[in-house]
Design an enzyme around this catalytic site. Structure first.
Site, mmCIF file in Angstrom:
data_model
loop_
_atom_site.group_PDB
_atom_site.id
_atom_site.type_symbol
_atom_site.label_atom_id
_atom_site.label_comp_id
_atom_site.label_asym_id
_atom_site.label_seq_id
_atom_site.Cartn_x
_atom_site.Cartn_y
_atom_site.Cartn_z
ATOM 1 N N TYR A 1 -17.024 5.164 21.553
ATOM 2 C CA TYR A 1 -15.910 4.229 21.718
ATOM 3 C C TYR A 1 -16.315 2.815 21.326
ATOM 4 O O TYR A 1 -15.562 2.091 20.670
ATOM 5 C CB TYR A 1 -15.422 4.247 23.176
ATOM 6 C CG TYR A 1 -14.113 3.519 23.348
ATOM 7 C CD1 TYR A 1 -12.912 4.218 23.296
ATOM 8 C CD2 TYR A 1 -14.081 2.144 23.531
ATOM 9 C CE1 TYR A 1 -11.700 3.556 23.427
ATOM 10 C CE2 TYR A 1 -12.875 1.474 23.663
ATOM 11 C CZ TYR A 1 -11.689 2.181 23.610
ATOM 12 O OH TYR A 1 -10.501 1.528 23.744
ATOM 13 N N PHE B 1 3.415 -8.243 -1.636
ATOM 14 C CA PHE B 1 3.714 -6.826 -1.484
ATOM 15 C C PHE B 1 4.780 -6.703 -0.386
ATOM 16 O O PHE B 1 4.889 -7.592 0.459
ATOM 17 C CB PHE B 1 2.429 -6.084 -1.092
ATOM 18 C CG PHE B 1 2.599 -4.598 -1.020
ATOM 19 C CD1 PHE B 1 2.836 -3.869 -2.169
ATOM 20 C CD2 PHE B 1 2.530 -3.927 0.196
ATOM 21 C CE1 PHE B 1 2.996 -2.490 -2.111
ATOM 22 C CE2 PHE B 1 2.686 -2.551 0.254
ATOM 23 C CZ PHE B 1 2.922 -1.835 -0.895
ATOM 24 N N ASP B 2 5.578 -5.626 -0.400
ATOM 25 C CA ASP B 2 6.727 -5.593 0.525
ATOM 26 C C ASP B 2 6.335 -5.658 1.998
ATOM 27 O O ASP B 2 6.993 -6.322 2.786
ATOM 28 C CB ASP B 2 7.684 -4.429 0.224
ATOM 29 C CG ASP B 2 7.001 -3.074 0.182
ATOM 30 O OD1 ASP B 2 5.806 -3.004 0.518
ATOM 31 O OD2 ASP B 2 7.663 -2.079 -0.182
ATOM 32 N N ASP C 1 -5.237 -10.414 -0.945
ATOM 33 C CA ASP C 1 -4.748 -9.077 -0.620
ATOM 34 C C ASP C 1 -5.449 -8.183 -1.638
ATOM 35 O O ASP C 1 -5.082 -8.132 -2.807
ATOM 36 C CB ASP C 1 -3.224 -9.028 -0.769
ATOM 37 C CG ASP C 1 -2.654 -7.634 -0.510
ATOM 38 O OD1 ASP C 1 -3.438 -6.664 -0.497
ATOM 39 O OD2 ASP C 1 -1.428 -7.519 -0.350
ATOM 40 N N ALA D 1 -6.150 -4.877 -2.044
ATOM 41 C CA ALA D 1 -5.975 -3.414 -2.110
ATOM 42 C C ALA D 1 -6.531 -2.824 -3.410
ATOM 43 O O ALA D 1 -7.107 -1.748 -3.400
ATOM 44 C CB ALA D 1 -4.493 -3.067 -1.965
ATOM 45 N N LYS E 1 -6.161 2.485 -1.063
ATOM 46 C CA LYS E 1 -6.154 2.247 -2.507
ATOM 47 C C LYS E 1 -7.611 2.228 -2.981
ATOM 48 O O LYS E 1 -8.228 3.284 -3.079
ATOM 49 C CB LYS E 1 -5.437 0.933 -2.830
ATOM 50 C CG LYS E 1 -3.912 0.916 -2.705
ATOM 51 C CD LYS E 1 -3.353 1.436 -1.441
ATOM 52 C CE LYS E 1 -1.876 1.190 -1.239
ATOM 53 N NZ LYS E 1 -1.517 -0.135 -0.798
ATOM 54 N N HIS F 1 15.930 3.203 0.511
ATOM 55 C CA HIS F 1 15.434 4.162 -0.483
ATOM 56 C C HIS F 1 14.755 5.375 0.132
ATOM 57 O O HIS F 1 14.731 6.439 -0.464
ATOM 58 C CB HIS F 1 14.498 3.476 -1.488
ATOM 59 C CG HIS F 1 13.374 2.703 -0.879
ATOM 60 N ND1 HIS F 1 13.559 1.484 -0.286
ATOM 61 C CD2 HIS F 1 12.053 2.985 -0.767
ATOM 62 C CE1 HIS F 1 12.386 1.039 0.155
ATOM 63 N NE2 HIS F 1 11.459 1.930 -0.122
HETATM 64 C C1 LIG Z 1 -0.544 -0.738 -0.108
HETATM 65 C C2 LIG Z 1 -0.606 -2.194 -0.093
HETATM 66 C C3 LIG Z 1 -0.513 -2.912 1.090
HETATM 67 C C4 LIG Z 1 -0.254 -2.259 2.438
HETATM 68 O O1 LIG Z 1 -1.227 -1.332 2.757
HETATM 69 P P1 LIG Z 1 -0.916 -0.015 3.612
HETATM 70 O O2 LIG Z 1 -2.254 0.627 3.720
HETATM 71 O O3 LIG Z 1 0.074 0.808 2.851
HETATM 72 O O4 LIG Z 1 -0.377 -0.454 4.923
HETATM 73 C C5 LIG Z 1 -0.596 -4.289 1.032
HETATM 74 N N1 LIG Z 1 -0.753 -4.920 -0.136
HETATM 75 C C6 LIG Z 1 -0.856 -4.260 -1.304
HETATM 76 C C7 LIG Z 1 -1.037 -5.009 -2.575
HETATM 77 C C8 LIG Z 1 -0.778 -2.882 -1.325
HETATM 78 O O5 LIG Z 1 -0.853 -2.233 -2.498
#
Ligand SMILES: *Cc1c(COP(=O)(O)O)cnc(C)c1O
Length: 451
Positions: free
Chosen positions: A74, A126-127, A216, A218, A259, A442
């Site tokens: 833990y 990103f959304d 960000d 990813a 990613k 969507h």
């Molecule tokens: C996928 C993604 C996120 C969010 O990550 P999740 O693991 O899906 O929560 C944030 N920013 C970018 C650029 C992404 O491609």
């Protein structure tokens, strides 16, 4: 490496997962059952699944081996030590906070830094990033460079931020900008990279205004590879060196390990600021878990630690970026318009241009996505008026490529399906929405084909 035309997959396959072939009447029935919404399909109704590259990659033998080393204590887990070391070694950032996926890092960071009236600029949010900022009362501003809006421009770094616009925003909103964000690669405009030169310029502006810079990250590895290919100053560098330089300009990072972590789940928030790290860790305990696991199992931390190294191997990145280029080349031969140049993780078909007989309120990109499934069992995703409503800039269909999952023959097959759909494109009719939920329609909307 010697100069062959065939870019072979830089792996051989140890475990296989069977694909199920469906008949055309099975696919027809599946479409009717789901109301022509591809999110409603069962995975065994899909032959080639290009819905997303998020968490859908294949792990390596080394990653599977590392899972067995997972320390599920833990607190004080040795898996966390290895995970934190991997992230620190890559980013140079001191405090490493594991989370279950990227949006959890966003939620925790913004809860501590954004309040009503805050302004957070990004090249393009990103959304989930936008949604989390807005949830805390902040304003999420997109400041893409001018080339970003032209889908046909071959500009090498369409993911860049507009530096002049950033200057203006920081002047106008002095004291209200908790941080500037840069998304590498810029997912929302098609996986387009940010140049090192642009990143340095953003850093300078941030320094002048005393505002921290966050990445960000990813798709940091794909962005690093594009920098090596397209920015001459870096052509001799290794992906690791480029990635380290990218991170060296950042005060903090949010990361979705689904990613470029080459993992099926996970992410992290990493920062240098001691006090911010302490506040974020406290919030982490509230919703994700203790700071040495943060919503993940110890074995997940191990898989990510290995993935972060493998993702920077030049052979992997060459294959990865070549795959989307290869599919985009095929589309070009077929005169099927795509967003140029192809991004690191996906090819975007321009359904508006391919189906000129359909107007926006007939959802041409939805119609094209449905047709790719109907004809060949290929699942893609609509990125147009269904997803964004009135705010949609383009009617696109995204073919996202899972990492290390499909081979060249799978991609050749996708090309054949696109060719077949394109040949009969004037016979494709539009759709009407017959049911939609209040948010994020969507995912669950239902459609009816127009007669
Ligand atoms: C996928 C993604 C996120 C969010 O990550 P999740 O693991 O899906 O929560 C944030 N920013 C970018 C650029 C992404 O491609």
């Amino acid at each position: 490496m010697e100069d062959w035309n065939t870019i072979i997959e830089p792996f051989r396959i140890k475990a296989v997962e069977p694909l199920r072939f469906t008949t055309s009447s099975e696919r027809e029935e599946a479409l009717r059952r789901t109301g022509f919404n591809l999110f409603g399909l069962r995975s065994d109704e899909v032959l080639i699944d290009l819905l997303t590259d998020s968490g859908t990659g294949a792990m390596s033998a080394q990653q599977w081996a590392a899972l067995m080393r997972g320390d599920e204590s833990y607190s004080g887990s040795s898996s966390y030590e290895r995970f934190a070391k991997a992230v620190q070694g890559l980013t140079g950032l001191e405090h490493v906070i594991p989370v279950h996926q990227g949006r959890a890092a966003e939620r925790i960071l913004f809860a501590e830094t954004v309040s009503s009236g805050s302004v957070v600029p990004n090249n393009t949010h990103f959304d989930t990033t936008r949604a989390n900022i807005e949830h805390d009362g902040g304003i999420a501003l997109d400041l893409p460079c001018p080339e970003a809006t032209d889908t046909q421009s071959e500009a090498p770094f369409k993911g860049n931020m507009d530096i002049g616009a950033l200057e203006a925003v920081l002047e106008e909103h002095k004291g209200r900008v908790p941080m500037v964000f840069l998304t590498v690669t810029n997912n929302s405009i098609g996986g387009q990279p940010v140049s090192m030169r642009n990143l340095r310029a953003v850093r300078k502006v941030c320094d002048r205004h005393g505002v921290p810079l966050f990445l960000d990250a990813a798709r940091f590895a794909e962005n690093s590879w594009f920098i090596i290919q397209r920015e001459p100053e870096h052509s001799e560098s290794s992906p690791l060196d480029v990635a380290r330089e990218l991170f060296s300009y950042a005060d903090g990072v949010t990361m979705s390990a689904k990613k470029d972590g080459l993992a099926n789940i996970g992410g992290f928030l990493a920062v240098n600021d001691d006090e911010l790290a302490a506040r974020c860790s406290a919030l982490l305990i509230l919703t994700e878990g203790f700071p040495t696991y943060g919503g993940l199992a110890g074995r997940d931390l191990e898989a990510i630690a290995v993935g972060l190294q493998e993702v920077l191997e030049p052979d992997y990145l060459r294959y990865r970026v070549r795959t989307s280029e290869y599919l985009a080349d095929r589309c070009r031969e077929l005169n099927v318009p795509t967003v140029r140049p192809p991004g690191g993780h996906a090819v975007y078909l321009d359904a508006g241009a391919l189906l000129p007989h359909l107007s926006r309120n007939q959802f041409p990109a939805q119609a094209l996505a449905v047709e790719l499934y109907r004809v060949g069992g290929v699942r893609s995703v609509e990125v147009g008026s269904v997803m964004f409503g009135e705010a949609a800039q383009h009617e696109l269909v995204r073919l996202a490529l899972p990492r290390r999952v499909y081979t060249q023959s799978h991609i050749d097959y996708v090309g054949e399906v696109i060719a077949s759909v394109s040949e009969q494109r004037f016979a494709i009719s539009g759709f009407q929405i017959v049911h939609e939920p209040k948010y994020l329609r969507h995912f669950t909307a239902r459609f009816a084909p127009e007669a």
